[in-house]
Design an enzyme around this catalytic site. Sequence first.
Site, PDB file in Angstrom:
ATOM      1  N   PHE A 118     -49.496  28.187  -0.031  1.00  0.00           N
ATOM      2  CA  PHE A 118     -50.773  28.877  -0.177  1.00  0.00           C
ATOM      3  C   PHE A 118     -51.294  29.239   1.215  1.00  0.00           C
ATOM      4  O   PHE A 118     -51.243  28.422   2.140  1.00  0.00           O
ATOM      5  CB  PHE A 118     -51.743  27.936  -0.894  1.00  0.00           C
ATOM      6  N   ASP A 189     -48.860  19.184  -0.645  1.00  0.00           N
ATOM      7  CA  ASP A 189     -50.054  19.701  -1.294  1.00  0.00           C
ATOM      8  C   ASP A 189     -49.808  19.680  -2.806  1.00  0.00           C
ATOM      9  O   ASP A 189     -48.864  20.294  -3.304  1.00  0.00           O
ATOM     10  CB  ASP A 189     -50.345  21.121  -0.795  1.00  0.00           C
ATOM     11  N   TYR A 214     -60.398  20.901  -8.969  1.00  0.00           N
ATOM     12  CA  TYR A 214     -60.991  21.911  -9.866  1.00  0.00           C
ATOM     13  C   TYR A 214     -59.957  22.685 -10.659  1.00  0.00           C
ATOM     14  O   TYR A 214     -60.315  23.517 -11.468  1.00  0.00           O
ATOM     15  CB  TYR A 214     -61.902  22.866  -9.080  1.00  0.00           C
ATOM     16  N   LYS A 215     -58.661  22.431 -10.399  1.00  0.00           N
ATOM     17  CA  LYS A 215     -57.621  23.129 -11.165  1.00  0.00           C
ATOM     18  C   LYS A 215     -57.316  22.308 -12.420  1.00  0.00           C
ATOM     19  O   LYS A 215     -58.161  22.200 -13.295  1.00  0.00           O
ATOM     20  CB  LYS A 215     -56.420  23.399 -10.265  1.00  0.00           C
ATOM     21  N   ARG A 362     -50.396  35.750 -13.836  1.00  0.00           N
ATOM     22  CA  ARG A 362     -50.157  34.315 -13.825  1.00  0.00           C
ATOM     23  C   ARG A 362     -50.828  33.664 -15.029  1.00  0.00           C
ATOM     24  O   ARG A 362     -51.976  33.983 -15.346  1.00  0.00           O
ATOM     25  CB  ARG A 362     -50.763  33.786 -12.526  1.00  0.00           C
TER      26      ARG A 362
END
Length: 403
Positions: A118, A189, A214-215, A362
Amino acid sequence: MDSPATDPFARTRALFELPDGVIYLDGNSLGPLPRAATARIRAVMEDEWGQLLIRGWNAAGWMDAPARLGDRIGRLIGAAPGTVVVGDTLTIKVYQCLAAALEMRPGRRVIVSDSGNFPTDLYMAQGLIGSLGQGHELRTVAPEEVAGAIGDDVAVLMLTEVDYRTGRLHDMAALTAKAHEHGALTLWDLAHSAGALPVDVTAAEADFAVGCTYKYLNAGPGAPAFAYAVPRHHGAIRPALAGWLGHEAPFAFDPDYRPAPGIERLRVGTPPILAFAALEAALDVWDGVEMADVRRRSQELSARFVTEVEARCGGEVTLSSPRDIGQRGSQVSFRHAEGYAVMQALIAAGVIGDFRAPDMMRFGFAPLYNTMDEVVRAAEILSEILSERRWDRPEFRARAKVT
Ligand SMILES: *Cc1c(COP(=O)(O)O)cnc(C)c1O
């Protein structure tokens, strides 16, 4: 709707606020609202902040919350109690852990990462290299070439376990072992791993790990991140962000920094107590949930989605995720030259996924609340949008700030 008998996750689905008419396949980007979070935040505001005021730091356990919540996340990633701390954003946690790891390998100058990482992780490395001014180098290779790029000059292997675009999964244990053979440290990560699939940082012998809540953990927009370090490194971590709450005795107000003895030295400043209330409620949902069950169901859901999309949409979209379900996390991506517009048309039709440049649509699968019926229906709607070219409208091409 799957019945509770066929859907082992009917119990957890009922714990989320999911708007009518929406099939939510974007929990890999922002998990939905756990119903209990609203009352929890209200209680923290009214009963704790409202009534206790400053006394809340002691009486309501606010000061200990980063470690307490860290231990709860630890169960989901195979981390022992006392090895995870919560706070700040993932971007900050990447910086802290990378800085600590680099300093623990003083003779080496190379950070290895991959082109699937990312951007913020790579940017943090670039920024840190600049401020260190010691000639470090960020070596970014293709995901398949990572193992071959680990040599004796490598200080840190910094990877995201599950690729945010394609869902491709790295072998954390094997790459960590390879890094260690060459004397390098690892920083993993887990942004797209925590809550998505079984993770065992202890068994994999990861040195450092970070992730967000938060995912797949569903703690809400901007929810705090977490950082893990293996206990044997705790004493060697010299915090780059030497904040007062990572000090051994914050309320001694010593003008000189001395790090706290354990993982708490990765704390920085005052923790976000209201956000913690939502995180606490989100973590309650995971009580009694086994990650192996989540993984099994996630693979069933994503495999079915791929089968349905390919059967219904012919050659119009191309799978950009690994076809082997063992090689991907809990998301799949399909390429389409007009992927952005197709995704906007899907969202308008109630199927929420997202888009990652240049051409990837996605879709995330979260067994806690996604059902097989939804997955099939989403594929059906996608095929209708494609065959009727319903995406081909100017309003679906207008790019929003967040894609
Ligand atoms: C989502 C994500 C981030 C986001 O970082 P924030 O600081 O929370 O904005 C960082 N890294 C990875 C790998 C991610 O997937």
